[in-house]
Design a protein around this motif. Structure first.
Motif: not given
Ligand code: SF4
Length: 309
Positions: A100, A92-93, A121, A130, A104
């Motif tokens: 992203l 999920n990154t 992740t 990130v 989010y």
């Protein structure tokens, strides 16, 4: 401190937010470099096509809709009060940073009772950009970062076809910790031929690195995965007897920091997709056994932990 023998996530959230906090799983349509050909195709040997998605999630719906749908169900079924949106499926990154950010923040602004996000992740998918974004979000919301460490045994990582290294995991944990995030490690205890001391060492290493929480898994076999063939040819072992795995979990808990939050003590898969061990379809079997063993032995989390926090 409650008299429960280990530090359950539900108690941690209740203390921190003074509310019944539940996680709402979403699927944002990510893939994984271990599946799309960047590192490999086919994924880790235990990963299945549905990427561990929760059964109530509709991956085709927009994130906001998934969050609102999940909140509705959790409120009516469990009396949930506050919510952490859980980006669960795949990595999920693994997308450009601006995508992203949009995803989010869409999740965080979906409902006033959303208090944070949880991002699952791989350890090799946490560039500084990130972490900058997650640190920014953590100024206003609770941010949990779930890192798939799985094991500190290099041979097991190769056999599982993870295509990341032990040092990737340590590096990810240390850099995430510097950002003040709630760092959770996913660990598969007793993977392949690992001996018990490796499980204990794994717990101690996580503790020394300052990991805030752990999700404990066992190795289980899902239909149509590379692991299924290996299992059927007797090339890998799983814990067929839940008591054996529960005892391993107890040893792990005795050797980790007393402050570490225990977010789960086993994996889960529905019967229709499961090959082995069959107890995997019973979500509570290990937590019940672990509690029973710990109470009978009079033992507790951190009993044999000998480092300072
Ligand atoms: S890293 Fe995660 S999502 Fe990717 S193949 Fe492995 S288990 Fe599946």
């Amino acid at each position: 401190m409650s008299n429960f023998p280990y530090r359950k996530a539900s108690a941690f959230f209740k203390d921190k937010f003074n509310a019944r906090v539940y996680r709402v799983a979403v699927d944002a349509g990510f893939t994984c470099p271990n599946r799309d050909g960047t590192l490999a195709r086919g994924g880790c040997i235990f990963c299945d096509e549905e990427g561990s998605r929760a059964s109530y999630v509709n991956p085709k719906a927009p994130i906001k809709e998934q969050v609102l749908d999940g909140i509705g169900k959790l409120k009516s079924s469990y009396g949930a009060e506050k919510f952490i949106v859980y980006f669960q499926s795949y990595s999920n990154t693994y997308a450009p940073i601006e995508k992203l950010r949009l995803l989010y923040f869409e999740a965080l602004s979906s409902h006033p009772d959303v208090i944070g996000i949880s991002i699952s992740t791989r350890p090799d998918l946490l560039p500084e950009s990130v972490l900058d974004l997650l640190e920014e979000i953590s100024k206003k919301y609770f941010v949990m970062l779930e890192i798939g460490v799985q094991t500190f045994n290099y041979k097991s990582l190769i056999k599982a076809r993870r295509f990341h290294t032990v040092s990737d995991s340590i590096d990810a944990i240390l850099r995430a910790k510097k950002r003040g995030l709630h760092v959770v490690a996913h660990m598969i205890l007793g993977l392949f031929d690992e001996i018990n001391i490796e499980t204990i060492e794994g717990g101690r290493i996580l503790s020394v690195l300052g990991v805030d929480g752990v999700k404990i898994h066992h190795l289980y076999v899902i239909k149509d995965t590379p692991l299924e063939g290996l299992y059927r040819r007797n090339r890998v072992k799983v814990y067929e007897n839940p008591m054996d795995f529960a005892n391993l979990v107890v040893r792990f808990l005795e050797n980790i920091s007393p402050s570490m939050v225990i977010h789960r003590v086993q994996g889960f898969a529905p019967k229709r997709r499961l090959v082995a061990p069959l107890w995997t379809s019973n979500k509570h079997i290990i937590s019940n056994l672990v509690e029973k063993i710990m109470r009978e032995k009079g033992t507790y989390q951190g009993k044999f932990y000998r480092y300072n926090d």
